[in-house]
Write a protein that holds these residues in place. Structure first.
Motif, PDB file in Angstrom:
ATOM      1  N   TYR A   6      40.775  59.067  52.119  1.00  0.00           N
ATOM      2  CA  TYR A   6      39.985  57.873  51.789  1.00  0.00           C
ATOM      3  C   TYR A   6      38.482  58.145  51.887  1.00  0.00           C
ATOM      4  O   TYR A   6      37.682  57.389  51.326  1.00  0.00           O
ATOM      5  N   GLY A  20      45.058  46.283  49.376  1.00  0.00           N
ATOM      6  CA  GLY A  20      43.952  46.862  48.602  1.00  0.00           C
ATOM      7  C   GLY A  20      43.201  45.767  47.873  1.00  0.00           C
ATOM      8  O   GLY A  20      42.944  45.847  46.673  1.00  0.00           O
ATOM      9  N   ASP A  47      42.394  45.352  53.280  1.00  0.00           N
ATOM     10  CA  ASP A  47      41.721  46.512  52.683  1.00  0.00           C
ATOM     11  C   ASP A  47      41.231  47.431  53.796  1.00  0.00           C
ATOM     12  O   ASP A  47      41.052  47.011  54.941  1.00  0.00           O
TER      13      ASP A  47
HETATM   14  C1  LIG Z   1      40.385  49.571  42.561  1.00  0.00           C
HETATM   15  S1  LIG Z   1      40.361  48.681  44.046  1.00  0.00           S
HETATM   16  C2  LIG Z   1      41.430  47.328  43.590  1.00  0.00           C
HETATM   17  C3  LIG Z   1      40.831  46.021  43.910  1.00  0.00           C
HETATM   18  C4  LIG Z   1      41.599  44.756  43.696  1.00  0.00           C
HETATM   19  N1  LIG Z   1      42.959  44.793  44.176  1.00  0.00           N
HETATM   20  C5  LIG Z   1      41.561  44.306  42.248  1.00  0.00           C
HETATM   21  O1  LIG Z   1      42.621  44.140  41.645  1.00  0.00           O
HETATM   22  O2  LIG Z   1      40.477  44.099  41.722  1.00  0.00           O
HETATM   23  C6  LIG Z   1      41.440  49.563  45.160  1.00  0.00           C
HETATM   24  C7  LIG Z   1      41.277  49.089  46.589  1.00  0.00           C
HETATM   25  O3  LIG Z   1      42.268  49.710  47.402  1.00  0.00           O
HETATM   26  C8  LIG Z   1      41.695  49.956  48.662  1.00  0.00           C
HETATM   27  N2  LIG Z   1      42.484  50.999  49.335  1.00  0.00           N
HETATM   28  C9  LIG Z   1      42.661  52.280  48.952  1.00  0.00           C
HETATM   29  N3  LIG Z   1      43.461  52.911  49.818  1.00  0.00           N
HETATM   30  C10 LIG Z   1      43.802  52.001  50.770  1.00  0.00           C
HETATM   31  C11 LIG Z   1      44.630  52.044  51.920  1.00  0.00           C
HETATM   32  N4  LIG Z   1      45.273  53.137  52.287  1.00  0.00           N
HETATM   33  N5  LIG Z   1      44.753  50.929  52.655  1.00  0.00           N
HETATM   34  C12 LIG Z   1      44.110  49.784  52.304  1.00  0.00           C
HETATM   35  N6  LIG Z   1      43.326  49.687  51.225  1.00  0.00           N
HETATM   36  C13 LIG Z   1      43.164  50.781  50.463  1.00  0.00           C
HETATM   37  C14 LIG Z   1      40.267  50.362  48.358  1.00  0.00           C
HETATM   38  O4  LIG Z   1      39.431  50.215  49.491  1.00  0.00           O
HETATM   39  C15 LIG Z   1      39.922  49.420  47.221  1.00  0.00           C
HETATM   40  O5  LIG Z   1      39.359  48.243  47.694  1.00  0.00           O
END
Ligand SMILES: C[S@@+](CC[C@H](N)C(=O)[O-])C[C@H]1O[C@@H](n2cnc3c(N)ncnc32)[C@H](O)[C@@H]1O
Length: 305
Positions: free
Chosen positions: A78, A144, A167
């Motif tokens: 990450y 996320g 998140d």
């Molecule tokens: C592209 S964004 C998607 C945002 C939102 N769900 C949308 O549809 O607009 C991906 C998100 O996943 C989160 N993320 C990635 N790996 C993660 C993890 N292991 N645990 C929690 N969140 C995570 C990132 O911080 C980011 O905010």
């Protein structure tokens, strides 16, 4: 799918990879790509610089402390550069620009430049989901959730439900909290890794995740599926919306464009080669239903046994 991963990079892609390995050239390519995105944003009515300036001018300290869980440790995967942000998702720049970027990127999903592209993407996902759910969910978790766009779409669709967005970035969650205040929302935010959420078993009847899985290596992706299974009540649903590896858009994408895309999405190859259906079955879901949402996105919806 195979076109994306098993082919040797062609000559142009190898040249691009070589150029991108030279830092000043990569920085130049990123700044050009960024300038083009901001121009596209202006064309669809998103005033990117003004919005970022407005967010920059706010005092974030209190919201950050409200949402941040100091016990969280960040996995190595990450803490890498994402979407051309040097510090990836762990930065204010990424958080302040997330919504403008989503609106802009999603404006071209059906060709042309449609200011409503992001809304249509989310509507299409929710229409697909509603064909599978027999009763409206009461407790929903959005994994996320970023700054809350996907979470608010869930709340709009299921206004009677208790909705939680989770998140790993406290920066995104601070902006989500600001959005909660501005829009008079009641979403709960949780700062935790999706693979180890800390919630009690069987506490949700819908776990949704939009556009997160393409950002994950395969090991955490599998761990998150197992965690979702643990969190769902029997008969509850896991619903994922993300890029569709089987879309002809990717199969026919010029390799050099794909190379540029992969340069800002470090785990795209792993996402495209993950057998998601099999992985879901292995952790205790029924075989999923897969429904295309846009020419290049799909919903994968699986019921917990
Ligand atoms: C592209 S964004 C998607 C945002 C939102 N769900 C949308 O549809 O607009 C991906 C998100 O996943 C989160 N993320 C990635 N790996 C993660 C993890 N292991 N645990 C929690 N969140 C995570 C990132 O911080 C980011 O905010």
């Amino acid at each position: 799918m195979t076109a994306l991963t098993t082919k040797e990079p062609d000559f142009v892609s190898r040249v691009i990879n070589g150029l991108l390995s030279v830092k000043p050239l990569a920085a130049f390519a990123k700044s050009r790509a960024r300038a083009m995105m901001i121009q596209r944003a202006q064309r669809i009515g998103v005033n990117w610089p003004q919005r970022v300036e407005q967010l920059q001018g706010l005092d974030w300290q209190e919201r950050f402390s409200q949402v941040q869980n100091p016990d969280v440790t960040y996995p190595a995967y990450y803490q890498v550069s994402f979407h051309a942000y040097e510090k990836g998702d762990l930065s204010w720049d990424a958080a302040w620009e997330a919504e403008c970027a989503a609106l802009t990127v999603h404006s071209t999903l059906w060709g042309g430049e449609d200011p409503e592209g992001d809304r249509k993407l989310r509507d299409s996902y929710h229409n697909a989901l509603s064909t599978q759910l027999s009763t409206p969910p009461q407790n929903i978790l959005d994994l996320g959730c970023s700054t809350g766009m996907s979470t608010f779409a869930l709340q709009d669709r299921y206004p009677q439900a208790t909705v939680t967005g989770l998140d790993l970035s406290p920066y995104f969650l601070a902006v989500a909290q600001y959005n909660n205040e501005q829009q008079q929302r009641t979403v709960n935010w949780k700062h935790a890794p999706a693979e180890s959420t800390g919630f009690s078993p069987q506490s949700f009847d819908l776990v949704s995740s939009c556009l997160m899985f393409h950002e994950l290596p395969q090991a955490p992706a599998r761990a998150i599926l197992a965690e979702a299974q643990r969190l769902l009540r029997p008969g509850g649903y896991l619903a994922l919306m993300d890029m569709n590896p089987r879309s002809s858009v990717y199969a026919t994408m010029p390799p050099y464009i794909l190379t540029l895309l992969k340069s800002t999405e470090p785990y795209l190859d792993q996402y495209f080669t993950l057998d998601l259906e099999q992985a879901l079955i292995e952790v205790g879901f029924e075989p999923p239903t897969i429904i295309p949402c846009t020419p290049r996105h799909r919903a994968v919806i699986a019921k917990r046994k």
